[in-house]
Design an enzyme around this catalytic site. Structure first.
Site, short mmCIF file in Angstrom:
data_model
loop_
_atom_site.label_atom_id
_atom_site.label_comp_id
_atom_site.label_asym_id
_atom_site.label_seq_id
_atom_site.Cartn_x
_atom_site.Cartn_y
_atom_site.Cartn_z
N HIS A 191 0.83 -1.21 0.00
CA HIS A 191 0.00 0.00 0.00
C HIS A 191 0.86 1.26 0.00
O HIS A 191 0.40 2.33 -0.41
CB HIS A 191 -0.91 0.03 1.24
CG HIS A 191 -2.01 -0.98 1.20
ND1 HIS A 191 -1.87 -2.26 1.66
CD2 HIS A 191 -3.28 -0.88 0.74
CE1 HIS A 191 -3.01 -2.92 1.51
NE2 HIS A 191 -3.87 -2.11 0.95
N ASP A 264 -4.27 -6.30 -7.95
CA ASP A 264 -4.52 -5.67 -6.67
C ASP A 264 -4.90 -4.21 -6.94
O ASP A 264 -4.77 -3.71 -8.07
CB ASP A 264 -3.27 -5.77 -5.79
CG ASP A 264 -3.59 -5.73 -4.30
OD1 ASP A 264 -4.72 -5.37 -3.94
OD2 ASP A 264 -2.69 -6.06 -3.50
#
Length: 508
Positions: A191, A264
């Site tokens: 992230h 993702d």
């Protein structure tokens, strides 16, 4: 719908899963579904409140797709990684996370957790789950996978992940094994930056790739490809999600995966530190992805991603034949799971299924997992029945544990100190006399700093083991740094684990 009858706009739209924001269909999402002919919508946590609200939202999204969009039902996806209730405020079962399922070690219960999740998700209109995590977390410093993983060895991870996958898919919910080729043995969260697996091919084959190989053999419908650099597999340093070598040559050709490859979230900084989301969409399609999880940061960015892919096809950068390959897989999966115009309206018209959510037999599965998962460490024993009082120090997430403990202990609970997080534990200890017997309840799903734990270990050691109990709703690696403290390891703060921890602590 036959792919030969589809416009290019409809084909490109099928490649996207864009985020729906808010608890109702916003004008921006309605525009994306209608004008950009979306094939999928991802429900982020701010779109998930309770089952009735989610059902209204998904029904409205599907009506928009069928009436004004591509005329093809949507993949509606969510991250229900610990049951359909894990992101809601109530009304569905919230299961223990995978690490607790791994500690329980029961394939039947793992399957049952998948079954319940599938039935509850579908009742709300969610048909595609970005779960289970099939990464092997053997790195104590991993900041993101942790308790989302079933464990630290390929065999147990494979067995339990496949049980969950069967539980989902046997009952109509599309499963997603993630994060290929493996995010467990990393110390960077994708992230925030791009992790790198530095291992050689032999190690990767025996370890990281094994659960994915086994999931493919078990028939998993989708695999999410992560933002992870693996020089042994692609020397260019590209993240797997943008790498032809890892997406097509390895996953599609060598491992023989014929299902859906999902990226993702493309807003993660493992991507955006290097590429715009628009560029990432084009690169991911070149690499071989079928579905672009376009977690756009604004409506304009969402529109731009779709328009950039359209321009790449019309401009010849991406061939229409390449788009057709992915659209064919998407349509085949929608047909297989009943997401067709002809079958969808009848199947989704009723909300009767909501009455069966959060049923006692389903909650019982969660409790059975929780009871098996609890692990007493360092001489942990039930509280003595000597009538002496205890003081509870707990963080805000341990509310259910505190409530149940208060009910059970009655007058033996002399006091309760609530702290925002484990970081205030030292201050709480300062306020309590050294002779008090204490129960500490900490909820934290990421590794706690080792130096801090060592400090707490020393402070609690000085109180004596008989007067301390630490109930840890967090990582098993944390407990290694509390060697002198009796610990009841619970892995996660799911409601069933909080209930089970009280029973174990009181010896009932």
């Amino acid at each position: 719908m036959n792919i030969s009858n589809m416009t290019l706009e409809q084909k490109v739209g099928q490649l996207f899963a864009l985020t729906s924001k808010g608890t109702t269909v916003s004008p921006e999402t309605r525009q994306l579904v209608a004008e950009k002919k979306l094939g999928g919508v991802f429900l982020n946590i701010d779109s998930l409140q309770d089952p009735e609200q989610v059902k209204r939202l998904t029904d409205d999204l599907q009506r928009e797709a069928l009436t004004n969009g591509a005329g093809i039902p949507l993949f509606i996806s969510a991250d229900f990684v610990a049951g359909a209730g894990c992101k809601l405020k109530g009304g569905a079962v919230h299961f223990p996370k995978n690490r607790a399922i791994g500690a329980a070690g029961d394939e039947r219960l793992a399957y049952e957790s998948g079954r319940v999740t599938a039935e509850e998700s579908l009742a709300m209109g969610v048909n595609f789950n970005y779960s289970p995590v099939t990464d092997i977390n053997n790195n104590p410093g991993n900041p993101v996978i942790g308790t989302h993983s079933f464990g630290d060895d390929p065999e147990s991870v494979s067995l339990l992940a496949n049980a969950v996958i069967r539980g989902y898919q046997d009952h109509g919910l599309i499963a997603t094994a993630k994060h290929f080729p493996g995010h467990g043995d990393t110390n960077i969260d994708s992230h925030y930056n791009l992790p790198e697996l530095t291992f050689d091919r032999e190690r990767l084959e025996k370890f990281e790739l094994e659960p994915f190989r086994r999931a493919i053999a078990a028939g998993v419908e989708a695999i999410m490809i992560g933002h992870i650099s693996v020089p042994a597999l692609d020397s260019t340093g590209l993240p797997a999600s943008l790498s032809y070598e890892m997406t097509t040559r390895l996953l599609r050709e060598e491992l023989g995966f014929q299902g859906l490859i999902v990226t993702d979230g493309l807003s993660m900084k493992g991507i955006t530190n290097r590429y715009s989301m628009e560029e990432a969409c084009v690169r991911a399609l070149h690499a071989g992805a079928d579905i672009l999880l376009g977690t756009a940061r604004s409506h304009e960015e969402a529109l731009s991603m779709v328009e950039t892919v359209m321009a790449a096809v019309t401009g010849g950068d991406i061939s229409e034949a390449r788009i057709d390959e992915s659209v064919a897989r998407i349509l085949a999966a929608k047909e297989k799971y009943g997401l067709t115009r002809e079958r969808f309206a009848e199947a989704s018209s009723s909300a009767d299924g909501l009455s069966r959510l959060d049923a006692e037999p389903s909650r019982r599965v969660s409790r059975e997992i929780a009871e098996l998962a609890l692990c007493p460490l360092h001489g942990m024993a039930a509280l003595p029945s000597d009538g002496q009082p205890w003081t509870l120090i707990r963080d805000v997430k341990a509310e259910m544990f505190a409530s149940r403990l208060k009910d059970q202990l009655g007058g033996r609970l002399a006091g309760e100190v609530t702290i925002p997080s484990y970081l205030e534990l030292g201050e709480a200890l300062d306020r309590i006399g050294g002779g008090s017997r204490i129960i500490v309840a900490v909820c934290h799903n990421k590794p706690i700093d080792q130096a801090y734990l060592a400090q707490m270990n020393e402070r609690l050691r000085q109180r004596g083991g008989s007067g301390v109990r630490w109930v840890h709703f967090g990582s098993n690696y944390d407990a290694d740094h509390l060697p002198d403290v009796p610990v009841l390891l619970a892995y996660d703060h799911a409601p069933s684990l909080q209930e089970a921890a009280v029973s174990r602590l009181l010896g009932t």
